[in-house]
Design a protein around this motif. Structure first.
Motif, short mmCIF file in Angstrom:
data_model
loop_
_atom_site.label_atom_id
_atom_site.label_comp_id
_atom_site.label_asym_id
_atom_site.label_seq_id
_atom_site.Cartn_x
_atom_site.Cartn_y
_atom_site.Cartn_z
N ALA A 263 0.89 -1.41 0.06
CA ALA A 263 0.02 -0.08 -0.20
C ALA A 263 0.94 1.24 0.15
O ALA A 263 0.41 2.27 -0.41
CB ALA A 263 -0.83 -0.10 1.31
N GLY A 264 2.11 1.05 0.30
CA GLY A 264 3.18 2.31 -0.05
C GLY A 264 3.30 2.98 1.68
O GLY A 264 2.78 2.60 2.39
N PRO A 265 4.25 4.11 1.37
CA PRO A 265 4.60 4.76 2.47
C PRO A 265 3.23 5.53 3.06
O PRO A 265 2.43 6.10 2.22
CB PRO A 265 5.44 5.95 1.99
CG PRO A 265 6.16 5.35 0.53
CD PRO A 265 5.01 4.62 -0.08
N GLY A 266 3.34 5.62 4.35
CA GLY A 266 2.08 6.16 5.25
C GLY A 266 0.98 5.34 5.30
O GLY A 266 -0.03 5.78 5.64
N ALA A 267 0.92 3.99 4.52
CA ALA A 267 -0.20 3.15 4.55
C ALA A 267 -0.73 2.90 6.09
O ALA A 267 0.12 2.99 7.04
CB ALA A 267 0.19 1.81 3.85
N ARG A 268 -2.00 2.55 6.34
CA ARG A 268 -2.48 2.20 7.63
C ARG A 268 -3.12 0.91 7.62
O ARG A 268 -3.86 0.60 6.43
CB ARG A 268 -3.33 3.40 8.17
CG ARG A 268 -4.46 3.45 7.19
CD ARG A 268 -5.39 4.64 8.17
NE ARG A 268 -6.83 4.75 7.39
CZ ARG A 268 -7.77 4.30 7.84
NH1 ARG A 268 -7.78 3.45 8.96
NH2 ARG A 268 -8.76 4.47 7.41
N LEU A 269 -3.10 0.21 8.69
CA LEU A 269 -3.80 -1.10 8.54
C LEU A 269 -5.40 -0.99 9.00
O LEU A 269 -5.66 -0.19 9.93
CB LEU A 269 -3.19 -2.09 9.64
CG LEU A 269 -3.20 -3.56 9.63
CD1 LEU A 269 -2.87 -4.12 8.38
CD2 LEU A 269 -2.92 -4.08 10.80
N LEU A 270 -6.05 -1.29 8.07
CA LEU A 270 -7.67 -1.16 8.08
C LEU A 270 -8.13 -2.53 9.09
O LEU A 270 -8.98 -2.23 9.98
CB LEU A 270 -8.26 -1.23 6.94
CG LEU A 270 -8.04 -0.21 5.90
CD1 LEU A 270 -8.66 -0.25 4.44
CD2 LEU A 270 -8.66 1.35 6.57
#
Length: 128
Positions: free
Chosen positions: A100-107
């Motif tokens: 998901a790339g830089p700054g991605a967050r786990l949903l």
């Protein structure tokens, strides 16, 4: 219209896992997140060929994630066995975050298929 964030489904799975296991884990994760489907799938680089057939049936790309990118991610869950084998707490979570790339967050942290042969986590990346 605002750009849409990319949602990636990361997978960790046994060599014994089939499409039914992968589908069940994905279904559970998508249901928990309230989404119909992700934009892409991801897993450890050495597991990507085994995920490719399943991804093809969904019409989605597979992102193979190198080991160093997996181990660089901070995962919500920690499996002692997975830490010992893969240097990350959850392959599914780490793969989703890395793809998901830089700054991605786990949903959604990893969710297991009923047979426990596959797990799926969802991460959201920044809109492009």
């Amino acid at each position: 219209m605002e750009p849409q964030a990319m949602i990636v489904a990361g997978f960790g799975f046994s060599t014994r896992a089939g499409d039914d296991s992968l589908r069940d884990a994905l279904r559970k994760a998508c249901k928990a997140a309230g989404i119909a489907a992700p934009h892409a799938l991801a897993t450890a680089q050495d597991k990507a060929p085994a995920l490719a057939r399943f991804a093809h049936t969904l019409g989605l790309p597979v992102h193979p994630i190198p080991q160093e990118a997996l181990s660089a991610q901070i995962t919500h869950t920690q499996s002692a066995r997975v830490v010992a084998e893969r240097a990350t707490g959850s392959v599914a979570e780490a793969a989703a975050l890395a793809a998901a790339g830089p700054g991605a967050r786990l949903l959604i942290p990893r969710m297991h298929a009923q047979d426990r042969l596959a797990s799926c986590a969802l991460a959201e990346g920044a809109p492009s």
